[in-house]
Write an enzyme that holds these catalytic residues in place. Structure first.
Site, short mmCIF file in Angstrom:
data_model
loop_
_atom_site.label_atom_id
_atom_site.label_comp_id
_atom_site.label_asym_id
_atom_site.label_seq_id
_atom_site.Cartn_x
_atom_site.Cartn_y
_atom_site.Cartn_z
N LYS A 129 0.78 -1.12 0.07
CA LYS A 129 -0.37 0.03 0.53
C LYS A 129 0.77 1.10 0.45
CE LYS A 129 -1.78 2.14 3.80
NZ LYS A 129 -1.84 2.96 3.96
N ASN A 130 2.17 1.26 0.67
CA ASN A 130 2.86 2.53 0.61
C ASN A 130 3.92 2.66 -0.15
OD1 ASN A 130 1.37 3.14 3.82
ND2 ASN A 130 3.27 2.51 4.63
N CYS A 157 -5.77 7.83 9.00
CA CYS A 157 -5.21 7.08 10.39
C CYS A 157 -5.27 8.09 11.62
CB CYS A 157 -4.64 6.34 10.85
SG CYS A 157 -4.74 4.70 9.44
N ARG A 184 -0.07 14.96 13.38
CA ARG A 184 0.59 14.18 11.37
C ARG A 184 0.16 15.66 10.32
NH1 ARG A 184 -1.28 8.46 10.27
NH2 ARG A 184 0.59 8.00 8.74
N PRO A 185 1.64 16.43 11.02
CA PRO A 185 1.23 17.91 9.85
C PRO A 185 2.01 17.53 9.04
CG PRO A 185 3.20 18.10 11.94
CD PRO A 185 2.10 17.25 11.89
N ASP A 243 4.10 19.80 7.81
CA ASP A 243 4.77 20.99 7.20
C ASP A 243 6.75 21.05 6.22
OD1 ASP A 243 5.03 19.82 9.90
OD2 ASP A 243 6.45 21.09 10.93
N ASP A 259 4.19 0.16 11.92
CA ASP A 259 3.31 -0.10 11.88
C ASP A 259 2.93 -1.40 11.62
OD1 ASP A 259 2.58 2.46 10.30
OD2 ASP A 259 3.09 1.77 7.54
N ILE A 271 7.88 7.17 16.98
CA ILE A 271 7.25 8.17 15.55
C ILE A 271 5.93 9.10 14.88
CG2 ILE A 271 7.12 7.82 12.97
CD1 ILE A 271 9.68 6.62 14.17
N ARG A 309 -8.71 -0.59 3.92
CA ARG A 309 -7.54 0.45 3.64
C ARG A 309 -6.27 -0.07 3.19
NH1 ARG A 309 -6.56 4.56 7.97
NH2 ARG A 309 -4.74 5.16 5.50
C1 UD1 Z 1 3.88 6.98 6.49
C2 UD1 Z 1 3.95 5.69 6.44
C3 UD1 Z 1 2.97 5.15 7.29
C4 UD1 Z 1 3.97 4.66 8.15
C5 UD1 Z 1 4.84 6.60 8.68
C6 UD1 Z 1 5.68 5.59 8.88
C7 UD1 Z 1 2.83 5.97 3.82
C8 UD1 Z 1 1.52 6.54 2.82
N1 UD1 Z 1 2.07 6.48 4.84
O1 UD1 Z 1 3.57 7.87 7.00
O2 UD1 Z 1 1.98 4.29 7.58
O3 UD1 Z 1 3.39 4.65 9.33
O4 UD1 Z 1 5.24 7.20 7.17
O5 UD1 Z 1 6.82 5.22 8.98
O6 UD1 Z 1 3.73 5.76 3.44
N2 UD1 Z 1 5.75 14.93 10.11
C9 UD1 Z 1 5.45 16.17 10.47
N3 UD1 Z 1 5.76 17.33 9.32
C10 UD1 Z 1 5.61 16.31 8.48
C11 UD1 Z 1 5.59 15.31 7.94
C12 UD1 Z 1 5.80 14.00 8.94
O7 UD1 Z 1 6.05 16.45 11.73
O8 UD1 Z 1 5.94 17.34 7.80
C13 UD1 Z 1 5.84 13.88 11.41
C14 UD1 Z 1 4.27 13.10 12.47
O9 UD1 Z 1 3.97 13.92 12.03
C15 UD1 Z 1 5.37 12.12 12.13
C16 UD1 Z 1 6.51 11.76 11.77
O10 UD1 Z 1 7.11 12.84 11.15
O11 UD1 Z 1 5.68 11.87 13.98
C17 UD1 Z 1 7.01 10.67 10.55
O12 UD1 Z 1 5.93 10.61 9.36
P1 UD1 Z 1 6.35 10.47 8.23
O13 UD1 Z 1 6.65 9.70 8.06
O14 UD1 Z 1 5.76 11.71 6.98
O15 UD1 Z 1 4.63 9.39 7.84
P2 UD1 Z 1 4.17 9.68 6.88
O16 UD1 Z 1 4.36 9.83 5.05
O17 UD1 Z 1 2.50 10.27 6.62
#
Ligand code: UD1
Length: 429
Positions: free
Chosen positions: A22-23, A124, A129-130, A132, A314, A336, A407
């Site tokens: 999926k990812n 989810c 989960r910003p 930024d 995950d 995370i 999903r």
């Molecule tokens: C992806 C995966 C999800 C997995 C996660 C961590 C997909 C579709 N989803 O989610 O299944 O659990 O990686 O392996 O691939 N963060 C910020 N700012 C940002 C982006 C992230 O603060 O702009 C924080 C998030 O809130 C979180 C951490 O960084 O605490 C990791 O997030 P990230 O690696 O971006 O996860 P996703 O890509 O959303």
């Protein structure tokens, strides 16, 4: 809303075909926006997130053609994406709220069309989960970004330009989004402190086959030399390491033996290491993993989640379901996401002994048995953790709000029924 009913206590035996990841597939689908040529994806998992993403792409002007292949005797989905022109750069709230990963259209839209408007994402409920890091990187690449009426509006009328980016933390989504955007930017982009997940390497492999110039994907420093345009490709989606890990635990909690066809050991080194330390045998066979826990007691083990190649967040909920039945005490620390223990109260309802140590850690005291109960699924991976607890428990478990499962787990009841589980979906009337 559909429910899942499980009668537990049956050891699971047989083979499970692990689906495409999926990812991986979600960013691969969005990468098709970067070219007017056809992008063909094979081994696409049949998931509601894929259906949502198809709707999002369709709304932007992508033609989506549906087909199938036979892989290892199984019918696998093949989708062809062709975006002759991008007809709209707006993604409405109704589509985005269902799936956080809709943010993956932002980079490709800005790169190819110089504008994007999309609603702030849902998905989810496992933390704030910003996005930024995505937005700041795109701004450094020359995009003008503002937030208005719940929408992110990005503009890069003169095109994106390469930049030297330092991510404050290694975000998977931001690494993929920026990598896609940078393929068509002017000049060189360097992502320092990039995430290293296998799904990122898979995206880079496909983009390079389309003519992109990306090196270092899968390491902390990714370099992208922008090109003028990208061509079409055919790409086979990598296998889902989280689905494979989840079914490995299904063997462990039921004292069964499962062969996981298409599971890739190289992407599961850390979870397999922990499974083995917990007393579960995992053998690497040709194109599969054989997980054997027949007559085996599970022993306790501590877990700390981390970015790849560390232990994946995950799989945290599924391992917790297993450790509720282990001999001894385990500590599980989530690093995370800040709100990823919502399965804890539900597991406690089934007889697990779990106490909260602090905001990021819980202590699991293993018990001899879980007992079936009515429980509520809160997010995708937590849903599977409850399925696992139900498979191991005495009696009947009813899991509510199962739309989360659809999903991320392809035909979950069918796969579990084929290995002997007593599981049914109760359709909403
Ligand atoms: C992806 C995966 C999800 C997995 C996660 C961590 C997909 C579709 N989803 O989610 O299944 O659990 O990686 O392996 O691939 N963060 C910020 N700012 C940002 C982006 C992230 O603060 O702009 C924080 C998030 O809130 C979180 C951490 O960084 O605490 C990791 O997030 P990230 O690696 O971006 O996860 P996703 O890509 O959303």
């Amino acid at each position: 809303m559909d429910k899942i009913r499980i009668v537990g206590g049956i050891p699971l035996y047989g083979t499970v075909n692990i689906s495409g990841a999926k990812n991986a597939v979600l960013p691969l689908m969005c990468a098709s926006l970067l070219t007017d040529k056809s992008v063909v994806l094979t081994n696409v998992p049949l998931l509601s997130d894929v259906t949502y993403m198809n709707s999002i792409l369709g709304g932007l002007g992508t033609e989506v053609f549906n087909g199938s292949d036979i892989i290892n005797g199984n019918v696998c989905k093949r989708y062809t994406y062709k975006t002759t022109d991008i007809l709209s750069t707006t993604v409405p709230y109704d589509l985005v709220r269902k799936m956080r990963a809709s943010y993956y259209v932002l980079g490709p839209l800005l790169a190819r069309k110089g504008e994007a408007k999309f609603s702030l994402p849902g998905g989810c409920t496992i933390g704030v989960r910003p996005i930024d890091i995505h937005l700041s990187a795109l701004e450094q690449m020359g995009a003008n970004i503002k937030i208005q009426n719940g929408y992110i509006i990005g503009k890069a009328q003169k095109g994106l330009k390469g930049a030297n980016l330092n991510f404050p933390s290694p975000s998977v989504g931001a690494t993929c989004n920026v990598m896609m955007a940078a393929t068509l930017a002017k000049g060189k982009t360097v992502i320092n402190n990039a995430a290293r997940e296998p799904e990122i390497s898979d995206l880079a492999k496909m983009l390079n086959s389309m003519g992109a110039k990306i090196s270092g994907a899968g390491t902390s420093v990714v370099k992208i030399d922008g090109v003028n345009d990208l061509g079409g490709t055919i790409h086979n989606v990598i296998s889902d390491r989280i689905e494979a890990g989840s079914y490995a635990i299904a063997a462990a909690v039921t004292n069964g033996r499962l062969e996981l066809i298409n599971a890739e050991y190289d992407t599961l080194v850390k979870p397999i290491d922990i499974l083995r330390k917990c007393g579960v045998s995992v053998e690497i066979a040709n194109n599969s993993l054989i997980v054997d826990a027949t007559n085996q007691e599970i022993t306790a083990h501590n877990i700390i989640t981390a970015g790849y190649p560390g232990f994946p967040t995950d799989l945290q909920a599924q391992f917790m379901a297993m450790l509720t039945l282990a001999n001894g005490v385990s500590e599980i620390t989530e690093t995370i996401f800040e709100n990823r223990f919502m399965h804890v109260p539900e597991l406690i309802r089934m007889g697990a002994k779990i106490s909260v140590k602090d905001k990021n850690s819980v202590i699991v005291n293993g018990v001899k048995n879980l007992s079936g109960a009515s429980v509520m699924a809160s997010d995708l991976r937590a849903s599977f953790a409850l399925v696992l607890a139900g498979l191991a428990a005495d009696g009947e478990t009813e899991i509510n709000r199962v739309y989360h499962l659809d999903r991320g787990y392809e035909t979950v009841e069918k796969k579990l029924q084929q290995i002997g589980a007593n599981i049914q979906r109760i359709k909403e009337k």
